[in-house]
Design an enzyme around this catalytic site. Structure first.
Site, mmCIF file in Angstrom:
data_model
loop_
_atom_site.group_PDB
_atom_site.id
_atom_site.type_symbol
_atom_site.label_atom_id
_atom_site.label_comp_id
_atom_site.label_asym_id
_atom_site.label_seq_id
_atom_site.Cartn_x
_atom_site.Cartn_y
_atom_site.Cartn_z
ATOM 1 N N ASP A 218 36.321 45.010 39.764
ATOM 2 C CA ASP A 218 35.968 44.250 41.209
ATOM 3 C C ASP A 218 35.748 43.681 41.951
ATOM 4 O O ASP A 218 35.460 42.592 40.839
ATOM 5 C CB ASP A 218 34.142 45.500 40.423
ATOM 6 N N GLU B 298 45.851 42.159 22.995
ATOM 7 C CA GLU B 298 45.785 42.625 21.392
ATOM 8 C C GLU B 298 45.721 43.775 21.298
ATOM 9 O O GLU B 298 45.641 43.723 20.133
ATOM 10 C CB GLU B 298 44.483 41.936 21.262
#
Ligand code: GLC
Length: 568
Positions: free
Chosen positions: A223, A278
């Site tokens: 956002d 990751e």
């Protein structure tokens, strides 16, 4: 023109493991409080979404983007977040979230969560602690507090305005009861801006990204990604020095605005990317960044968020030349940044495109806001509206979009051809835009009215307990049950197009074909798949090829106006 970025095959079981699944995904935005209500409290919820997974699967989308579902007082429809690592109890529990995520994944649908890093809500523990702590304390350093000007600090630190209208600063009462400092809020006063030069904030958001990634979230929609870092060096610039406006970066193409689109913001996203990587496959992200077109690619960099919304088609008129220019430019930009392009016509912030296109030409422009307010749109005036034309053009535009390389973002209800609700009584409005502008802008509630699932009954099948925004009587005509299995319905049209798209889409190439008509756009994708759109009113002859689907009825080998056809 050709875009030779990595091939993505988005079919079958490959999807789950494919690190490029997002490049050409059809992503369906769910505004959870208005999607489906399982417990009859008038507010859509997580279990409501889970119950509709079969519907989503039938629709043929690749991913769901879930607008904020976090605990919130709903000062801004959930974009005022009380706690980034929980589910709003009004919407369910973390266990419900896990159940929804598992159901979506079992249906082959990815899950993208909305993350709101620019501001928390004023009910967040951090902000409550800041209010209870003295000037200069660590707790205040998590936000942007400044002393006011004037003899008693009674004048805001600058004349900046909030995007929703009114000042961008709010004064607090100090713990000892005296009038105190001011805090900055680019949006509503219930949305204090976080201080991103504070390492603690950065670390905490990395924790939040891992929290949801560990729970199986596949990506994030970020956002107001362009607002996080700020230059608050004194003296703060005045609105006049900022070109008379403080609510957008559109005019700034060099990163010099004190709070929009500063270069340092990308350092944050490099750290986020490390977290995304990751995971296997890496988590994805898409930036909501209303920035100068020349600076959008930075947000979409593979070392950053990877993808950024392109709102160009959303703001364009339904016009062949505008569409062609926008498509050509954005595909070239995507090639340059290594991202894939994004396309979108509707979301929870704008007037639905079936309505925009039913307004007199210039309706697209209208979407920019009559007062130039960027993304905060004025409502559609009913007297100018041609509902039939709007839907016809919306379907044509959507079919064209679904043939473009890149990812297509769809907003709940557009697959029903839903129109904007223009006449919500003032007393029932919720959007802070409406209140902070004293009703000058009617705000965004009209595209957030709960979906009609059934032709009648309490809240048209949304739930058993009414709807938190009033649904008009005509909503029943657009209901899912009215369209399910009905030949020619907008729902069946979306289902067919999405299914074909999956089958036909391979590499990210597009080749323009000349038609000899200024108002007709024709392009070819790999494998001979073609899309032809007639933006004019008069029918034109169809190019050769087998008809795969069309946005409206064809007239033999004639392509009527405001219609798109796919050929092979
Ligand atoms: C984004 C959201 C919008 C929200 C604003 C503040 O633009 O899309 O709905 O009001 O950010 O969070």
């Amino acid at each position: 023109m050709s875009n030779t970025a990595t091939l993505a095959t988005l079919s079958g079981s490959d999807l789950a493991a494919d690190p490029n699944w997002w490049r050409q995904a059809a992503v369906y935005q769910i505004y959870p409080r208005s999607f489906s209500d399982s417990n009859g409290d008038g507010l859509g919820d997580i279990k409501g979404i889970t119950a509709k997974v079969p519907y989503l699967k039938d629709l043929g989308i690749d991913a769901v983007w879930l607008s904020p579902f976090y605990p919130s007082a709903l000062a801004d429809g959930g974009y005022d977040v009380d706690d980034y690592r929980d589910v709003d109890p009004k919407l369910g529990t973390l266990a419900d979230f896990d159940e929804m995520s598992a159901a979506l994944h079992a249906a082959g649908i990815k899950l993208i969560a909305d993350i709101v890093p620019n501001h928390s809500s004023d009910r967040h523990v951090w902000f409550q602690e800041a209010l209870a702590s003295p000037r200069g304390s660590d707790a205040r350093e998590r936000y942007i507090f400044r002393d006011g000007k004037g003899e008693h600090g009674e004048i805001p630190p600058s004349d900046w305005e909030s995007v929703f209208g009114g000042p961008a600063w709010e004064r607090i009462t100090e713990p000892d009861g005296t009038p105190g400092q001011w805090y900055m809020h680019i949006f509503a006063k219930e949305q204090p801006d976080l201080n991103w030069s504070n390492r603690e904030i950065r670390d905490d958001f990395l924790k939040t990204l891992r929290f949801w990634s560990d729970r199986g979230v596949d990506g994030f929609r970020v956002d107001v990604a362009h607002a996080l870092t700020k230059d608050l060096t004194e003296p703060l610039l005045s609105r006049l020095e900022l070109g008379g406006t403080s609510d957008g970066a559109d005019g700034f193409d060099d990163g010099s605005h004190p709070f929009w689109d500063r270069d340092e913001v990308h350092e944050i996203y490099v750290e986020w990317r490390e977290v995304f990587n990751e995971y296997t496959p890496p988590r994805t992200a898409v930036a909501e960044a209303w920035v100068h077109a020349s600076r959008r690619a930075r947000y979409a960099s593979p070392a950053g968020l990877g993808q950024a919304f392109n709102f160009d088609l959303l703001q364009a008129d339904f016009a062949a030349d505008e569409f062609r220019e926008i498509i050509t430019r954005n595909l070239a930009e995507a090639t340059e940044s290594g991202a894939s392009s994004t396309w979108v016509f509707s979301n929870h912030d704008v007037v639905r495109h079936a309505t925009r296109y039913g307004l007199p030409q210039g309706g697209g422009r209208h979407a920019k806001g009559q007062d130039g307010k960027g993304w905060l749109l004025a409502g559609a005036p009913a007297e100018d509206l041609d509902v039939e034309l709007g839907l016809r053009r919306a379907r044509a535009a959507t079919l064209l979009m679904l043939a473009l390389p890149g990812s297509a973002y769809l907003y709940q209800g557009e697959e029903l051809g839903l129109q904007e609700v223009g006449d919500i009584p003032d007393a029932e409005r919720q959007d802070p835009t409406f209140f902070r502008n004293k009703g000058v802008e009617i705000g965004r509630d009209g595209c957030r009215v709960p979906l009609p699932w059934a032709t009648d009954g309490t809240s048209f099948g949304f739930g058993d307990g009414g709807a938190h925004l009033p649904q008009p009587a005509w909503f029943g005509r657009y209901a899912v049950t009215a369209q399910d299995g009905t030949e020619g319905s907008t729902l069946e049209f979306y289902r067919k197009a999405l299914k074909l798209r999956r089958e036909l889409q391979t590499s990210e190439e597009l080749e323009w074909l000349e038609t000899g008509h200024a108002g007709v756009l024709h392009f070819r994708r790999h494998g001979g798949w073609q899309s032809v759109t007639n933006f004019g009113h008069d029918a034109v002859e169809l190019p050769a090829g087998e008809v795969l689907t069309s946005s409206g009825p064809l007239d033999g080998r004639l392509l009527p106006g405001n219609t798109t056809v796919w050929l092979r």
